[in-house]
Design an enzyme around this catalytic site. Structure first.
Site, PDB file in Angstrom:
ATOM      1  N   ARG A  86     143.595 -66.390  85.914  1.00 26.15           N
ATOM      2  CA  ARG A  86     142.544 -65.777  86.507  1.00 26.15           C
ATOM      3  C   ARG A  86     141.398 -65.628  85.736  1.00 26.15           C
ATOM      4  O   ARG A  86     141.386 -65.592  84.442  1.00 26.15           O
ATOM      5  CB  ARG A  86     142.978 -64.228  86.732  1.00 26.15           C
ATOM      6  CG  ARG A  86     143.849 -64.234  87.968  1.00 26.15           C
ATOM      7  CD  ARG A  86     143.324 -64.281  89.313  1.00 26.15           C
ATOM      8  NE  ARG A  86     144.065 -64.389  90.299  1.00 26.15           N
ATOM      9  CZ  ARG A  86     144.862 -65.120  90.979  1.00 26.15           C
ATOM     10  NH1 ARG A  86     144.720 -66.423  90.605  1.00 26.15           N
ATOM     11  NH2 ARG A  86     145.821 -65.178  92.010  1.00 26.15           N
ATOM     12  N   HIS A 131     140.046 -74.405  91.379  1.00 24.92           N
ATOM     13  CA  HIS A 131     140.921 -73.616  91.907  1.00 24.92           C
ATOM     14  C   HIS A 131     141.986 -74.302  92.590  1.00 24.92           C
ATOM     15  O   HIS A 131     142.418 -74.162  93.911  1.00 24.92           O
ATOM     16  CB  HIS A 131     140.610 -72.420  92.597  1.00 24.92           C
ATOM     17  CG  HIS A 131     141.427 -71.372  92.588  1.00 24.92           C
ATOM     18  ND1 HIS A 131     140.977 -69.920  92.750  1.00 24.92           N
ATOM     19  CD2 HIS A 131     142.918 -71.169  92.343  1.00 24.92           C
ATOM     20  CE1 HIS A 131     142.044 -69.122  92.542  1.00 24.92           C
ATOM     21  NE2 HIS A 131     143.340 -69.916  92.479  1.00 24.92           N
TER      22      HIS A 131
END
Length: 309
Positions: free
Chosen positions: A224, A272
């Site tokens: 994250r 991502h």
């Protein structure tokens, strides 16, 4: 039984045939909808945290909210969500994460960039150490972190795992807690962060902890974006304390075009893509939890609201 899928419009075509097939394979008869004229008639919500649904209170009959994402930080604090929440733990998602972690670990370990990007045609015959001489810290020992740690161990990397609470894992040295994190970082030439975003993990790698690393260490963050203090990381990169950072996740996504990470010579940005939910395997995880709910069995991958994951 009525199931509703709440996600971006582009997601439904991916599941339109796969999800009914998985239900039929499990012998479950269900109607799947993408709109709920009567929320009280919905038995299960299949949910992507990017979906617009924020008020779960009208879904009074819903037995569980089944997330399509591994991360649930966008939804776990929602006060209207009183139904059980299950996160996605998917074997194919795990495989994707392991491949990304192993690939980029080997890239930094072998120093591949100096040969792949070599505009000066420099004959650099420097040989890297063996993997057994390159300590790796795996921050986070959930399904993803443990699978990645095992894969690196299979290549002879000495991996030490870290988690917030004690974990005893056969064949894997571990440490825990704030002091344990300091110890693990001090020995790590490559650090992989695979932790969820919680109040306790935000800015976990700050200026003080980055300074503990052996000079020139590499950081891989497919976890994250908020796990790392961006300002502190950029300063550590400029000073040479951190040799390279390969980052797959960011506080703002897509990463803004003017963000310093894009132009920094010691930063690799991947968009991502380290791990994605694969509809074929994710559908079977969802269906197994529906089967369990109907049979009165415990749900898989139930989120602990207190811990945030």
């Amino acid at each position: 039984m009525t199931l509703i899928l709440f996600a971006a419009p582009a997601v439904w075509p991916e599941y339109e045939t796969i999800l009914p097939a998985a239900l039929a394979e499990a012998g479950i008869a269900a109607r799947i909808v993408t709109e709920a004229p009567d929320p009280a008639a919905v038995d299960y919500i299949i949910y992507a945290p990017s979906a617009p649904l924020q008020d779960f209170a009208p879904y009074t009959r819903t037995k569980a909210v089944l997330s399509l994402w591994a991360g649930v930080e966008r939804i776990v604090g929602n006060a209207s969500l009183t139904q059980p929440l299950c996160r996605m733990v998917d074997p194919w998602l795990t495989e994707g994460m392991v491949e990304w972690v192993v690939g980029h670990t080997l890239r930094h370990h072998l120093g591949m960039d100096r040969h792949i990007v070599n505009p000066g045609h420099v004959w650099d015959a420097t040989c890297p150490p063996l993997a057994r001489e390159r300590p790796v810290a795996m921050l986070g020992l959930g399904a993803l972190g443990l699978a990645a740690a095992r894969a690196l161990q299979a290549l002879n990397f000495p991996v030490t795992g870290w988690s917030r609470s004690p974990k005893a894992i056969a064949g894997l040295p571990t440490d825990h807690g704030p002091e344990g994190l300091d110890r693990v970082l001090q020995a790590a030439q490559i650090v992989v962060t695979l932790l969820p975003k919680t109040p306790e993990t935000e800015n976990l790698l700050d200026a003080r902890r980055l300074a503990l690393l052996p000079r020139g260490a590499a950081i891989l963050n497919p976890g994250r974006g908020a796990l790392i203090d961006d300002t502190a990381l950029l300063a550590a990169l400029e000073a040479g304390q951190v040799g390279h950072a390969t980052l797959d996740v960011f506080r703002t996504e897509p990463l803004p075009p003017d963000h310093p990470y894009w132009a920094h010579p010691r930063v690799t940005v991947t968009p991502h893509i380290a791990a994605d939910t694969r509809p074929w395997s994710a559908a079977r995880v969802i269906v197994e939890n529906i089967r369990r709910g109907e049979a009165g069995e415990p749900f898989l991958h139930l989120v602990d609201r207190r811990r945030g994951y």
